[in-house]
Design a protein around this motif. Structure first.
Motif, PDB file in Angstrom:
ATOM      1  N   ARG A 198       0.814  -1.225   0.000  1.00 51.54           N
ATOM      2  CA  ARG A 198       0.000   0.000   0.000  1.00 51.54           C
ATOM      3  C   ARG A 198       0.844   1.271   0.000  1.00 51.54           C
ATOM      4  NH1 ARG A 198      -3.179  -2.078   4.970  1.00 51.54           N
ATOM      5  NH2 ARG A 198      -1.048  -2.773   5.262  1.00 51.54           N
ATOM      6  N   MET A 199       1.786   1.368   0.945  1.00 50.39           N
ATOM      7  CA  MET A 199       2.607   2.583   0.988  1.00 50.39           C
ATOM      8  C   MET A 199       3.566   2.616  -0.210  1.00 50.39           C
ATOM      9  SD  MET A 199       1.553   4.338   3.435  1.00 50.39           S
ATOM     10  CE  MET A 199       2.680   5.600   3.988  1.00 50.39           C
ATOM     11  N   GLY A 200       4.048   1.441  -0.608  1.00 53.49           N
ATOM     12  CA  GLY A 200       4.953   1.366  -1.760  1.00 53.49           C
ATOM     13  C   GLY A 200       4.269   1.903  -3.012  1.00 53.49           C
ATOM     14  N   ARG A 201       2.989   1.528  -3.194  1.00 55.69           N
ATOM     15  CA  ARG A 201       2.251   2.005  -4.376  1.00 55.69           C
ATOM     16  C   ARG A 201       2.041   3.515  -4.321  1.00 55.69           C
ATOM     17  NH1 ARG A 201      -1.163  -2.470  -3.629  1.00 55.69           N
ATOM     18  NH2 ARG A 201      -2.806  -1.083  -2.902  1.00 55.69           N
ATOM     19  N   LEU A 202       1.718   4.013  -3.104  1.00 58.78           N
ATOM     20  CA  LEU A 202       1.501   5.461  -2.957  1.00 58.78           C
ATOM     21  C   LEU A 202       2.780   6.234  -3.315  1.00 58.78           C
ATOM     22  CD1 LEU A 202      -0.147   7.948  -1.949  1.00 58.78           C
ATOM     23  CD2 LEU A 202       0.708   7.458   0.333  1.00 58.78           C
ATOM     24  N   PHE A 203       3.923   5.808  -2.753  1.00 60.05           N
ATOM     25  CA  PHE A 203       5.172   6.514  -3.041  1.00 60.05           C
ATOM     26  C   PHE A 203       5.594   6.306  -4.498  1.00 60.05           C
ATOM     27  CE2 PHE A 203       6.985   8.877   0.500  1.00 60.05           C
ATOM     28  CZ  PHE A 203       5.984   8.661   1.432  1.00 60.05           C
ATOM     29  N   GLY A 204       5.286   5.131  -5.036  1.00 59.25           N
ATOM     30  CA  GLY A 204       5.596   4.869  -6.441  1.00 59.25           C
ATOM     31  C   GLY A 204       4.824   5.837  -7.335  1.00 59.25           C
ATOM     32  N   ARG A 205       3.537   6.038  -6.979  1.00 56.03           N
ATOM     33  CA  ARG A 205       2.715   6.952  -7.792  1.00 56.03           C
ATOM     34  C   ARG A 205       3.260   8.383  -7.707  1.00 56.03           C
ATOM     35  NH1 ARG A 205      -1.837  10.078  -6.893  1.00 56.03           N
ATOM     36  NH2 ARG A 205      -2.236   9.322  -4.799  1.00 56.03           N
ATOM     37  N   MET A 206       3.592   8.830  -6.469  1.00 56.65           N
ATOM     38  CA  MET A 206       4.083  10.202  -6.307  1.00 56.65           C
ATOM     39  C   MET A 206       5.421  10.398  -7.040  1.00 56.65           C
ATOM     40  SD  MET A 206       1.656  11.517  -4.643  1.00 56.65           S
ATOM     41  CE  MET A 206       2.287  13.176  -4.384  1.00 56.65           C
ATOM     42  N   LEU A 207       6.289   9.397  -6.945  1.00 54.48           N
ATOM     43  CA  LEU A 207       7.589   9.511  -7.614  1.00 54.48           C
ATOM     44  C   LEU A 207       7.402   9.480  -9.133  1.00 54.48           C
ATOM     45  CD1 LEU A 207       9.604   7.226  -5.175  1.00 54.48           C
ATOM     46  CD2 LEU A 207      10.099   9.643  -5.603  1.00 54.48           C
ATOM     47  N   GLY A 208       6.458   8.639  -9.588  1.00 53.36           N
ATOM     48  CA  GLY A 208       6.157   8.568 -11.024  1.00 53.36           C
ATOM     49  C   GLY A 208       5.617   9.906 -11.525  1.00 53.36           C
ATOM     50  N   LEU A 209       4.708  10.532 -10.735  1.00 49.29           N
ATOM     51  CA  LEU A 209       4.148  11.831 -11.124  1.00 49.29           C
ATOM     52  C   LEU A 209       5.230  12.916 -11.162  1.00 49.29           C
ATOM     53  CD1 LEU A 209       0.800  11.915  -9.068  1.00 49.29           C
ATOM     54  CD2 LEU A 209       1.019  11.841 -11.556  1.00 49.29           C
ATOM     55  N   SER A 210       6.355  12.633 -10.496  1.00 53.29           N
ATOM     56  CA  SER A 210       7.441  13.610 -10.458  1.00 53.29           C
ATOM     57  C   SER A 210       8.524  13.281 -11.486  1.00 53.29           C
ATOM     58  CB  SER A 210       8.050  13.658  -9.046  1.00 53.29           C
ATOM     59  OG  SER A 210       7.030  13.731  -8.085  1.00 53.29           O
ATOM     60  N   GLY A 211       8.210  12.339 -12.355  1.00 56.42           N
ATOM     61  CA  GLY A 211       9.097  12.091 -13.496  1.00 56.42           C
ATOM     62  C   GLY A 211      10.214  11.087 -13.266  1.00 56.42           C
ATOM     63  N   TYR A 212      10.198  10.352 -12.152  1.00 59.38           N
ATOM     64  CA  TYR A 212      11.258   9.357 -11.926  1.00 59.38           C
ATOM     65  C   TYR A 212      10.847   8.018 -12.503  1.00 59.38           C
ATOM     66  CZ  TYR A 212      12.740  12.870  -8.575  1.00 59.38           C
ATOM     67  OH  TYR A 212      13.123  14.047  -7.999  1.00 59.38           O
ATOM     68  N   GLU A 213      11.847   7.226 -12.865  1.00 56.60           N
ATOM     69  CA  GLU A 213      11.564   5.868 -13.316  1.00 56.60           C
ATOM     70  C   GLU A 213      11.552   4.971 -12.071  1.00 56.60           C
ATOM     71  OE1 GLU A 213      14.524   4.119 -15.919  1.00 56.60           O
ATOM     72  OE2 GLU A 213      13.581   2.173 -15.520  1.00 56.60           O
ATOM     73  N   VAL A 214      10.416   4.315 -11.840  1.00 58.86           N
ATOM     74  CA  VAL A 214      10.266   3.527 -10.616  1.00 58.86           C
ATOM     75  C   VAL A 214      10.103   2.047 -10.960  1.00 58.86           C
ATOM     76  CG1 VAL A 214       8.876   3.209  -8.523  1.00 58.86           C
ATOM     77  CG2 VAL A 214       9.149   5.495  -9.474  1.00 58.86           C
ATOM     78  N   ARG A 215      10.885   1.195 -10.300  1.00 67.99           N
ATOM     79  CA  ARG A 215      10.732  -0.255 -10.479  1.00 67.99           C
ATOM     80  C   ARG A 215      10.400  -0.893  -9.133  1.00 67.99           C
ATOM     81  NH1 ARG A 215      16.294  -1.142 -13.951  1.00 67.99           N
ATOM     82  NH2 ARG A 215      15.861   0.470 -15.487  1.00 67.99           N
TER      83      ARG A 215
END
Ligand code: NAD
Length: 381
Positions: free
Chosen positions: A118-135
């Protein structure tokens, strides 16, 4: 027989007034729609220019100005503040999918260990919205760990509390300049383990909110500097851009405060729930007889049990210090009960006053704040 003319009855002026109210509501809705449009344009501009979505000073000044204006017009300032705050909350929710400017343009990809959670997805979404490549590296991805982690610019660990230290020890050697971060709700053991397994930059984070938030506006994120703090400045700045307030704390102070804020409070709620089931009254009847404040209390108890028992078991049992703290709480309960057993009204009043003076001016402020909250809770019924 003649039918009475409804246009001439007592309903007539009422119908006319209601029609006028309907017309005003239409205007209010058009104005609200326009306000939301403007605010979402502001959000886009902020995103493009790297400005935080939450601007506390502007918000404070705006509310103060509108309250003064309301008073001049003979409107209740509290009503205007309520409406504006509700509009702002809506605006933050609208801004949830807007992009944010990327604070570390050259950062290599980010790996979230536990990224499917749950928290991983939330931070993944925020980082993705900020233009980072997230794996994501989740439970079943360890055979690909080397491939995923080679050349990572940041590794964010977001696995259940009791797995964090073990997962950290399982990580292969990370690139020396890779920033290692965790989101664990306790900070002592995870930060120590991160410093042990990685010689490069380390940062401990604890988001003081759950995964169900729409956005991070006004949320608090505690951070514990680990090693090479300059290497994590961009991340803290990024989180500030998402709207959160950051609070620096040592791992020790964090864990002590969390003992009270989380472990003891959740335990008391758990014990309260246990008491309710043992008393076995009908919940519907309790609700029907509730004052607004008891309803709020039941809400605060009941909401715990709609969440993950594993998470709360981990939070409460995170450290032996929590048990010691809860035992002291238990002793104080017994101390208070003793006053009751002795029927010592004077002692009760003296203790009450002592506690009241510890709260000092906050007690009055809390009373006023809780009245506003209760009015809101009551309006939701
Ligand atoms: P979660 O159970 O939703 O997610 C955890 C994820 O970790 C899952 O996807 C799980 O498959 C994965 N995982 C478990 N073991 C793993 C392993 N060995 N290797 C790789 N992945 C593994 O939990 P969550 O609520 O997202 O919590 C994650 C972290 O966030 C915890 O440390 C918690 O303390 C912290 N946190 C949670 C909240 C909250 O309210 N949920 C609030 C603040 C901080």
């Amino acid at each position: 027989m003649e039918h009475p003319d409804p246009a001439a009855g007592p309903e007539a002026p009422l119908t006319e007034l209601r029609d006028q109210i309907d017309a005003v509501d239409q205007q209010v809705m058009s104005l609200l729609a326009r306000r939301l449009e403007l605010v979402s344009e502001v959000g886009e501009v902020k995103g493009r220019h790297g400005l935080p979505i939450y601007a506390p000073d502007r918000e404070r000044r705006m509310i103060a100005a509108r309250r003064a204006e309301a008073e001049r017009r003979g409107l209740p300032p509290d009503l205007i503040e309520d409406v504006l705050r509700r509009c702002m909350r809506e605006a933050y929710a609208h801004e949830k999918n807007l992009g944010f400017s990327r604070q570390a343009p050259d950062l290599r990809h980010i790996v979230i260990v536990g990224g499917a959670g749950r928290m991983g997805r939330l931070f993944g979404r925020m980082l993705g919205l900020s233009g980072y490549e997230v794996r994501t590296l989740d439970r079943d991805d360890w055979d690909r760990a080397d491939e995923l982690l080679t050349d990572a610019g940041m590794v964010l660990v977001s696995v259940p509390i009791h797995d964090t230290v073990e997962v950290l020890h399982r990580l292969p050697a990370l690139p020396e300049d890779c920033l290692l971060v965790d989101l664990t709700s306790t900070k002592g053991a995870p930060v120590a383990a991160m410093l042990e397994v990685h010689p490069g930059p380390v940062l401990g984070l604890h988001p003081m909110f759950g995964p169900d938030v729409d956005n991070l506006a006004k949320q608090v994120v505690a951070y514990v500097p680990g090693r090479f703090p300059d290497a994590s400045t961009w991340l803290l700045e990024q989180i500030r851009l998402w709207g959160a307030r950051l609070h620096e704390v040592s791992a020790e102070d964090h864990d002590h405060a969390m003992g009270l804020i989380q472990a003891q409070r959740h335990f008391a709620t758990f014990a309260n729930g246990l008491h309710l089931i043992r008393e076995d009254r009908s919940l519907d009847e309790l609700l029907a007889l509730s004052s607004p404040i008891y309803r709020l209390e039941l809400i605060m108890i009941g909401r715990l049990f709609a969440q993950s028992p594993e998470l709360y078991a981990d939070i409460i049992m995170a450290s032996p210090d929590n048990l010691a703290l809860i035992e002291r709480y238990h002793d104080r309960f017994a101390e208070a009960l003793e006053i009751l057993r002795a029927g010592d009204r004077e002692a009760f009043i003296a203790r009450f006053r002592e506690i009241g003076s510890w709260f000092g001016p906050h007690a009055e402020r809390f009373l006023a704040e809780s009245q506003t909250l209760l009015a809101h809770a009551d309006a939701q019924r």
